[in-house]
Enzyme design. Structure first.
Site, PDB file in Angstrom:
ATOM      1  N   GLY A  38       0.842  -1.203   0.000  1.00  0.00           N
ATOM      2  CA  GLY A  38       0.000   0.000   0.000  1.00  0.00           C
ATOM      3  C   GLY A  38       0.873   1.247   0.000  1.00  0.00           C
ATOM      4  O   GLY A  38       0.659   2.189  -0.777  1.00  0.00           O
ATOM      5  N   HIS A  39       1.887   1.248   0.878  1.00  0.00           N
ATOM      6  CA  HIS A  39       2.828   2.372   0.889  1.00  0.00           C
ATOM      7  C   HIS A  39       3.584   2.434  -0.434  1.00  0.00           C
ATOM      8  O   HIS A  39       3.808   3.521  -0.978  1.00  0.00           O
ATOM      9  CB  HIS A  39       3.841   2.203   2.028  1.00  0.00           C
ATOM     10  CG  HIS A  39       3.255   2.164   3.404  1.00  0.00           C
ATOM     11  ND1 HIS A  39       3.223   1.012   4.162  1.00  0.00           N
ATOM     12  CD2 HIS A  39       2.671   3.131   4.175  1.00  0.00           C
ATOM     13  CE1 HIS A  39       2.674   1.276   5.336  1.00  0.00           C
ATOM     14  NE2 HIS A  39       2.317   2.545   5.371  1.00  0.00           N
ATOM     15  N   VAL A 178      -4.904  -0.298  -1.471  1.00  0.00           N
ATOM     16  CA  VAL A 178      -4.336  -1.545  -1.995  1.00  0.00           C
ATOM     17  C   VAL A 178      -4.762  -2.680  -1.064  1.00  0.00           C
ATOM     18  O   VAL A 178      -4.664  -2.556   0.167  1.00  0.00           O
ATOM     19  CB  VAL A 178      -2.791  -1.458  -2.068  1.00  0.00           C
ATOM     20  CG1 VAL A 178      -2.194  -2.773  -2.546  1.00  0.00           C
ATOM     21  CG2 VAL A 178      -2.377  -0.309  -2.985  1.00  0.00           C
ATOM     22  N   ARG A 189      -0.920  -2.782  10.773  1.00  0.00           N
ATOM     23  CA  ARG A 189      -1.528  -3.415  11.954  1.00  0.00           C
ATOM     24  C   ARG A 189      -2.025  -4.835  11.663  1.00  0.00           C
ATOM     25  O   ARG A 189      -2.321  -5.573  12.605  1.00  0.00           O
ATOM     26  CB  ARG A 189      -2.671  -2.564  12.508  1.00  0.00           C
ATOM     27  CG  ARG A 189      -2.188  -1.293  13.184  1.00  0.00           C
ATOM     28  CD  ARG A 189      -3.289  -0.600  13.966  1.00  0.00           C
ATOM     29  NE  ARG A 189      -2.764   0.444  14.839  1.00  0.00           N
ATOM     30  CZ  ARG A 189      -2.707   1.745  14.535  1.00  0.00           C
ATOM     31  NH1 ARG A 189      -3.160   2.165  13.366  1.00  0.00           N
ATOM     32  NH2 ARG A 189      -2.199   2.619  15.389  1.00  0.00           N
TER      33      ARG A 189
HETATM   34  P1  AMP Z   1       0.651   4.625   7.869  1.00  0.00           P
HETATM   35  O1  AMP Z   1       2.076   4.195   7.762  1.00  0.00           O
HETATM   36  O2  AMP Z   1      -0.293   3.531   8.223  1.00  0.00           O
HETATM   37  O3  AMP Z   1       0.484   5.881   8.681  1.00  0.00           O
HETATM   38  O4  AMP Z   1       0.217   5.027   6.389  1.00  0.00           O
HETATM   39  C1  AMP Z   1       0.965   5.937   5.627  1.00  0.00           C
HETATM   40  C2  AMP Z   1       0.197   6.261   4.378  1.00  0.00           C
HETATM   41  O5  AMP Z   1      -0.002   5.081   3.625  1.00  0.00           O
HETATM   42  C3  AMP Z   1      -1.192   6.843   4.659  1.00  0.00           C
HETATM   43  O6  AMP Z   1      -1.484   7.862   3.716  1.00  0.00           O
HETATM   44  C4  AMP Z   1      -2.077   5.646   4.475  1.00  0.00           C
HETATM   45  O7  AMP Z   1      -3.405   5.980   4.119  1.00  0.00           O
HETATM   46  C5  AMP Z   1      -1.378   4.938   3.335  1.00  0.00           C
HETATM   47  N1  AMP Z   1      -1.772   3.524   3.304  1.00  0.00           N
HETATM   48  C6  AMP Z   1      -1.729   2.636   4.325  1.00  0.00           C
HETATM   49  N2  AMP Z   1      -2.233   1.446   3.937  1.00  0.00           N
HETATM   50  C7  AMP Z   1      -2.624   1.597   2.649  1.00  0.00           C
HETATM   51  C8  AMP Z   1      -3.252   0.746   1.669  1.00  0.00           C
HETATM   52  N3  AMP Z   1      -3.585  -0.501   1.964  1.00  0.00           N
HETATM   53  N4  AMP Z   1      -3.488   1.242   0.452  1.00  0.00           N
HETATM   54  C9  AMP Z   1      -3.171   2.527   0.137  1.00  0.00           C
HETATM   55  N5  AMP Z   1      -2.588   3.382   1.003  1.00  0.00           N
HETATM   56  C10 AMP Z   1      -2.323   2.931   2.233  1.00  0.00           C
END
Ligand code: AMP
Length: 283
Positions: A38-39, A178, A189
Site C-alpha cells: 500500500g505504501h 491496496v 496493523r
Molecule cells: P501509515 O504508515 O499507516 O500511517 O500510512 C501511511 C500512508 O499510507 C497513509 O497515507 C495511508 O493511508 C497509506 N496507506 C496505508 N495502507 C494503505 C493501503 N492498503 N493502500 C493505500 N494506502 C495505504
C-alpha cells in the site's frame, strides 16, 4: 537508485530547499513505517509524478492515546529503507521523537468538525496529532505534492481540509486502497492478527461490498448501516464494531439517500486489533 537516510530536520529542509532551487518538483509520502505494498503504491506514484521523492518514516506519539499501541507498533527500518529504494525514493526522512517534538513543544493544530466524527469519537486527539505532524513534515520538506491513501479516508479528508484552510502550498493527492487478494486492506496493523483472525478479517470488506449493493435500493443510510453491522456480527463472531457509517464522501456527515457521492466506512475490533476500511458508494 541510491536512497539516503536523513535523520535531522535541518538537513532534510536544506536538501529539499536545494532541489527546489534547482527547479525540481518534490513528491512526499508520510508514513509510520512497517511499509507494505500500500505504501509502495504511494511511493511509486510520487516517483512517476515528481523529480524528487521523500518518504518519511516516523511513528508519531502525538496521534496515539496512552491506551493505544504506540509501544508495540511495528518498526522495521532496514526493510523500510529497502522498500523505499526499490520504489525509487531519493530520501527516507526518519527523525527522532525529540527532533520532531523538542522539549517545550506545545503548539498543535486544532482540527474542526471532521476530526470529531467516526474515528475521532473513538480516538480522541488522534487527528490533532496527525494534522500537527503532517503540518510539521510539510514545513520541513515543502513538497509539491503529498500522497495519502484512501485506506485512511477520514485522515485524507482532514489533511485536504487543513491544506485548504491553512493555505498550504502542497497539493494533497488521494490514492486508492491496496488490498490483499482476498480483499483485506493492507495495513501495518494486520501483523497483529492471529492466524484465525487473519483468515476472517476479509469479511469486513465483504460486508462493506454488501452495503454498497444494498445502498442502490435502500430507503435510508441507516438501514444500509444496520445490514452491514448485522453481517459483520454474524460472520465475525466476537468482533466489536466501533462504527459502520454511510456518509457524504466530502463532509463525512450522514445524508439522506439517494446522494451521488457516498462513502461507507467501518472500524472493527478483532481481538486486540482495530481494523478500519472503507469503500466508495455511488448511486
Ligand atoms: P501509515 O504508515 O499507516 O500511517 O500510512 C501511511 C500512508 O499510507 C497513509 O497515507 C495511508 O493511508 C497509506 N496507506 C496505508 N495502507 C494503505 C493501503 N492498503 N493502500 C493505500 N494506502 C495505504
Amino acid at each position: 537508485m541510491t536512497t539516503i537516510a536523513v535523520a535531522k530536520r535541518a538537513a532534510m529542509a536544506a536538501l529539499a530547499g536545494s532541489w527546489r532551487k534547482a527547479g525540481s518538483s518534490i513528491g512526499f509520502v508520510p508514513t509510520m513505517g512497517a511499509l507494505h505494498r500500500g505504501h509502495a503504491a504511494l511511493i511509486e506514484r510520487a516517483r512517476r509524478e515528481n523529480n524528487r521523492v521523500v518518504v518519511s518514516v516516523f511513528v508519531n506519539p502525538a496521534q496515539f492515546s496512552p491506551t493505544e499501541d504506540y509501544g508495540r507498533y511495528p518498526r522495521a527500518f532496514t526493510a523500510d529503507k529497502q522498500l523505499c529504494a526499490a520504489c525509487g525514493a531519493d530520501v527516507v526522512y526518519h527523525p527522532s521523537v525529540k527532533e520532531v517534538y523538542p522539549d517545550g513543544f506545545s503548539t498543535f493544530v486544532e482540527v474542526g468538525p471532521l476530526g470529531r466524527l467516526l474515528d475521532g469519537k473513538f480516538r480522541p486527539g488522534h487527528f490533532r496529532g496527525v494534522a500537527t505532524v503532517v503540518l510539521k513534515l510539510f514545513e520541513t520538506v515543502r513538497p509539491t505534492r503529498a500522497y495519502f491513501g484512501e485506506k485512511d479516508y477520514q485522515q485524507l479528508a482532514i489533511i485536504k481540509r487543513m491544506s485548504q484552510d491553512l493555505d498550504l502550498q502542497t497539493l494533497v493527492v488521494g490514492c486508492p486502497t491496496v488490498r490483499e487478494a482476498d480483499g483485506l486492506a493492507l495495513s501495518s496493523r494486520n501483523a497483529y492478527l492471529s492466524t484465525a483472525e487473519r483468515a476472517k478479517a476479509p469479511r469486513i470488506h465483504e460486508a462493506l461490498l454488501l452495503g454498497e449493493r444494498l445502498a442502490a435500493r435502500a430507503s435510508s443510510g441507516r438501514k444500509v448501516e444496520a445490514c452491514v453491522r448485522r453481517r459483520i456480527l454474524r460472520t465475525l463472531p466476537g468482533a466489536r464494531i466501533d462504527y459502520v457509517r454511510l456518509v457524504d464522501a466530502e463532509t463525512l456527515e450522514a445524508v439522506g439517500l439517494p446522494k451521488a457521492r457516498l462513502r461507507l466506512l467501518a472500524a472493527v475490533r478483532l481481538g486486540k486489533t482495530r481494523l478500519i476500511d472503507n469503500i466508495p458508494v455511488s448511486l
